[in-house]
Scaffold this motif. Structure first.
Motif, PDB file in Angstrom:
ATOM      1  N   ARG A 235       0.701  -1.266  -0.037  1.00  0.00           N
ATOM      2  CA  ARG A 235      -0.003   0.138   0.137  1.00  0.00           C
ATOM      3  C   ARG A 235       1.027   1.379   0.005  1.00  0.00           C
ATOM      4  N   PHE A 236       0.526   2.338  -0.454  1.00  0.00           N
ATOM      5  CA  PHE A 236       1.339   3.396  -0.902  1.00  0.00           C
ATOM      6  C   PHE A 236       1.063   4.632   0.193  1.00  0.00           C
TER       7      PHE A 236
ATOM      8  N   THR B 254       5.434   7.805  -2.289  1.00  0.00           N
ATOM      9  CA  THR B 254       6.677   7.957  -2.324  1.00  0.00           C
ATOM     10  C   THR B 254       7.318   6.644  -1.368  1.00  0.00           C
ATOM     11  N   VAL B 255       6.298   6.410  -0.565  1.00  0.00           N
ATOM     12  CA  VAL B 255       6.418   5.012   0.454  1.00  0.00           C
ATOM     13  C   VAL B 255       5.489   4.108   0.116  1.00  0.00           C
TER      14      VAL B 255
ATOM     15  N   SER C  31      11.002   7.030  -3.541  1.00  0.00           N
ATOM     16  CA  SER C  31      11.554   8.296  -4.050  1.00  0.00           C
ATOM     17  C   SER C  31      13.025   8.283  -4.248  1.00  0.00           C
ATOM     18  N   GLU C  32      13.619   7.439  -3.313  1.00  0.00           N
ATOM     19  CA  GLU C  32      14.913   7.412  -3.360  1.00  0.00           C
ATOM     20  C   GLU C  32      15.548   6.837  -4.587  1.00  0.00           C
TER      21      GLU C  32
ATOM     22  N   GLY D 211       9.310  -2.689  -9.382  1.00  0.00           N
ATOM     23  CA  GLY D 211       8.563  -1.649 -10.524  1.00  0.00           C
ATOM     24  C   GLY D 211       7.418  -0.977  -9.935  1.00  0.00           C
ATOM     25  N   LEU D 212       7.429  -0.768  -8.554  1.00  0.00           N
ATOM     26  CA  LEU D 212       6.183  -0.048  -7.896  1.00  0.00           C
ATOM     27  C   LEU D 212       6.434   1.530  -8.439  1.00  0.00           C
ATOM     28  N   ALA D 213       7.633   1.886  -8.457  1.00  0.00           N
ATOM     29  CA  ALA D 213       7.692   3.464  -8.801  1.00  0.00           C
ATOM     30  C   ALA D 213       7.162   3.572 -10.245  1.00  0.00           C
TER      31      ALA D 213
END
Ligand code: ADP
Length: 796
Positions: A208-209, A214-215, A238-239, A246-248
């Motif tokens: 879950r975001f 970003t987290v 974010s880092e 592949g979440l980002a």
């Protein structure tokens, strides 16, 4: 060799593409040999399959040479057309472990086989594929009568089986998440549902975001093989870390992605409980509502190695994600609703507490104002100049009015917080109502109106809460008075079947028809009503309605504008309709209520009439001794002054001091506040009643905690009476007088009995309490016991 039209044998005509291919094939190069050498049974079989539109094949001879029809092409898939004329073992190498033994049974044992929706992993399209078939192998005899081949009809159940399974999963998610109360529960229940379908979900997990994607927090996973090393509980997207899952990417691209590189990163991925083979593709599907910018979460699914991730299949996972999203939306709505309700309840509780606190706070100063005013007005020597007297009378009336408003507000806040407890006791309702109505006679007649009170005796007892009934009658009466300028007011009470019916009728201004349905609504007032006053809070009738419902009764109004109104209250008689826990067998010891006075004063103020207060009676003989216990100096002084006229008064600031004084000299009555430091009134009461020497001493408790809850408490713990602040001087004096009288009567009776017993010619003894303490033994008894008076002091 090619076969021209003329030489085509009948059994090979037609049959579409496969008919063409079979006719064109050089069979002499196969174990079947040239077509014209084929046995009749093979020809018949070929004829059957070529004319059938069901997928069918024939396997013939020891090598089971494969012939099939057009419909079967879809089953052989990529193996067509090479599969024609090939040995079956070669065509179906990958499922020969299933097919081989069945073919053997048919051919060797001459026994047909039947399988329904059998799972077969076929490699018909260049990849191993999960398929389900229902088929039967029927042995076909050759010309010699022995089985020479197999004919088989197939139906492909793959769509049905996989479709049903997916529907089940969707249903399962919906059922399980329906009751979810939190987001965490939604995730947990979703994963539990996915675990039921290991074919489509060899493994699954949900991230879950937070913080605008970003987290990512791991919300759950179906396999313990997905170690923390593979799937950390928290990922900072974010880092600039490698975005392994592949979440980002998924968040950025707003759509699902399929990762194929994960086995290379982690080694074989968990295969789950069904397949023996590890997934090599992982689907990352956004869990998001249509139109939403950022997803709630990502559903991570290890894809089945036996299905192609085509659009249809991905569509299924999208449905799963949509279902999770809609459950999350529900949970959030529910959560917000709950928070809102809670906040409202909290606000309401605070409001009610504030109301009841502030009302209590008003009562003590009002009592302290009313007392001295009453004293001045009732001064028998009439020392007040007339002018001041009028001013004081008006101040007194207004203080009473204020007190009534405060009391009404307090009643409301108690009803709202469920703290108003009724105590129903059998009451002669006819007499009681007559008395209440009587207090208005002078006022009504003085205003030049007729007043009729007709209360017929009732066939059975009415169980009412006396204070509530007072408020019902007085409210209706004061309204009738306020809104009637001439004519008559009448009050009647009579039985109608098993009901008591109270009617308060007037010939006043009446109520516009449109207003009638809203009369009992809280704070509802009629605009521009012409009565004796424009003052009012619109709370009176709604309180009356609440009080009537406490008695399981109903209230109704009938009215015609300009002609008058009739308010009708109906109460069931008897006690069957009331909860036992709220019934007292006898009405609280008679008290002189302050209420009629309050209502009357208010009404009188509208006509400009002065109050006529009766002059107080003087006590006769030696004054009784009253001990007043209160920690509030003002209150103590006020009560002392009030009582000094008829009694000898001593004072104590708390229970402990009171006990010390009682030990020195027992008073005739104790009047004590409840809330006090050091020792409160309740403990004092227990001490007094628990000591045989003082058990008979009457105790009246005094408190600002109005309402029945406190009254019951007072009686339960054995107080002789209970007076609620504010009280009128008259009320307090009446109650004190009653208690002193009761105590005196009790003493007299006891003395009388003692005298009687002492002189009876039989042995008599009276024991008291659980310890059987001997209270009295006459001479005959002592003789019998062989004791003397010195040994047993008789208490008298
Ligand atoms: P209040 O009298 O404090 O305004 P109530 O709830 O007792 O509040 O009454 C609400 C309204 O109903 C009054 O303002 C008045 O207009 C109307 N009303 C009540 N009783 C009567 C009556 N007997 N005749 C005419 N109007 C009445």
């Amino acid at each position: 060799m090619t076969t021209n039209e003329q030489t085509i044998p009948g059994f090979l005509t037609g049959g579409g593409e496969l008919g063409e291919l079979i006719r064109g094939k050089d069979w002499s190069a196969t174990p079947l040999g040239p077509v014209d050498t084929w046995p009749q049974s093979l020809r018949t079989c070929v004829r059957i399959i070529l004319t059938s539109s069901q997928p069918m094949f024939v396997w013939w001879g020891p090598d089971l040479i494969n012939l099939y029809n057009d419909a079967y092409k879809a089953i052989v898939g990529g193996k067509h057309p090479d599969a024609l004329g090939q040995p079956a073992r070669q065509v179906w190498a990958e499922i020969w472990d299933e097919s081989g033994p069945r073919a053997e049974t048919a051919l060797r044992k001459n026994i047909g086989t039947y399988d329904e929706a059998l799972l077969l992993i076929m490699e018909r399209n260049g990849y191993p594929e999960e398929t389900y078939y229902t088929f039967s192998y029927s042995p076909v005899p050759g010309d010699d009568g022995q089985p020479q081949g197999i004919i088989c009809a197939n139906s492909d159940d793959t769509e049905r089986i996989t479709g049903d399974r997916q529907m089940r999963t969707l249903r399962e998610i919906s059922n399980r998440t329906m009751e979810a109360k939190t987001e965490a529960e939604t995730y947990e229940r979703t994963l539990a549902a996915l675990e039921q379908n290991p074919q489509d979900f060899p493994f699954a997990a949900i991230y879950r975001f937070e913080n605008e994607c970003t987290v990512a927090h791991l919300a759950g996973k179906t396999s313990t093989e997905l170690t923390a090393g593979m799937m950390p509980t928290q990922l900072r997207l974010s880092e600039q870390l490698p975005d392994v899952w592949g979440l980002a990417d998924m968040c950025r691209e707003h759509t699902h992605i399929i990762k194929t590189d994960l086995p290379a990163v982690f080694g074989p991925l968990p295969a789950g409980s069904f397949w023996k083979r590890s997934p090599d593709k992982v689907l990352i599907m956004p869990v998001q509502q249509a139109g939403q910018k950022l997803p709630f979460a990502a559903l991570v699914v290890g894809l089945s190695p036996f299905r192609q991730a085509d659009e249809r299949y991905i569509g299924f996972f999208k449905l799963v994600a949509d279902q999770v999203a809609s459950s999350l939306v529900n949970v959030r709505t529910f959560e917000e609703e709950r928070k809102r309700t809670e906040a409202l309840l909290e606000l309401d509780r605070a409001k009610t507490t504030f109301f009841s606190n502030i009302s209590h706070e008003f009562r003590t100063p009002l009592t302290l104002m009313l007392g001295p005013l009453e004293e001045l007005l009732n001064d028998p020597q009439q020392l007040l100049p007339e002018q001041h007297r009028a001013n004081i009378a008006s101040t007194h009336r207004n203080a009473l009015r204020l007190l009534r408003l405060v009391n009404t507000l307090l009643d409301f806040s108690r009803i709202e917080s469920d703290r108003l407890q009724a105590v129903f006791a059998p009451v002669d309702l006819s007499q009681f109502t007559t008395d209440l109505a009587g207090s208005f006679r002078a006022a009504v007649e003085h205003a030049g109106m007729e007043y009729e009170v007709r209360c017929a005796p009732l066939p059975q007892a009415a169980y009412v809460d006396k204070q509530m009934w007072e408020k019902i009658v007085l409210n209706l009466l004061s309204n009738a008075f306020k809104y009637t300028l001439r004519g008559r007011i009448s009050v009647s009470l009579e039985a109608d079947g098993a009901q008591a019916v109270l009617k308060v009728a007037d010939t006043g201004i009446g109520i516009p028809e449109a207003e009638l349905p809203r009369m009992f609504e809280r704070f509802h007032r009629i605009q521009n009503a012409n009565g004796r006053t424009h003052e009012g809070t619109g709370i009176g009738l709604s309180l009356v309605k609440e009080l009537v419902s406490f008695h399981q009764g109903v209230i109704d109004v009938n009215s015609k504008e300009g002609e008058g109104s009739v308010f009708t209250v109906r109460l069931p008689l008897g006690r069957a309709h009331l909860p036992d826990s709220h019934i007292a067998e006898t009405a609280a010891s008679d008290y002189e209520s302050i209420l009629p006075d309050m209502y009357l004063q208010e009404v009188l103020s509208l006509t400009g009439t002065e109050r006529a207060e009766p002059v107080e009676e003087k006590q006769q003989g030696t004054p009784a001794h009253i001990l007043v216990v209160d920690d509030n100096v003002d209150m103590r002084d006020y009560i002392s002054r009030l009582l000094q006229k008829g009694y000898r008064v001593t004072v104590a600031a708390n229970g402990e001091q009171a006990l010390e004084l009682i030990a020195k000299e027992t008073p005739d009555l104790v009047l004590s506040d409840i809330m006090m430091p050091v020792m409160d009134g309740i403990e004092l009461l227990h001490k007094i009643k628990g000591n045989p020497a003082t058990a008979a001493l009457p105790v009246i408790l005094l408190s600002a905690r109005a309402g029945e809850e406190a009254r019951i408490e007072g009686y339960d713990i054995g107080a002789d009476d209970y007076v609620v602040k504010p009280f009128s001087a008259r009320e307090l004096q009446a109650r004190i007088k009653a208690q002193i009288k009761i105590a005196a009567t009790r003493r007299e009776t006891e003395q009388h009995l003692r005298n009687l017993f002492s002189h009876t010619p039989f042995p008599v003894a009276i024991f008291r309490g659980p310890e059987l303490y001997i209270e009295l033994a006459n001479d005959k008894m002592l003789d019998f016991w062989n004791r003397t008076h010195e040994k047993y002091v008789i208490k008298s």
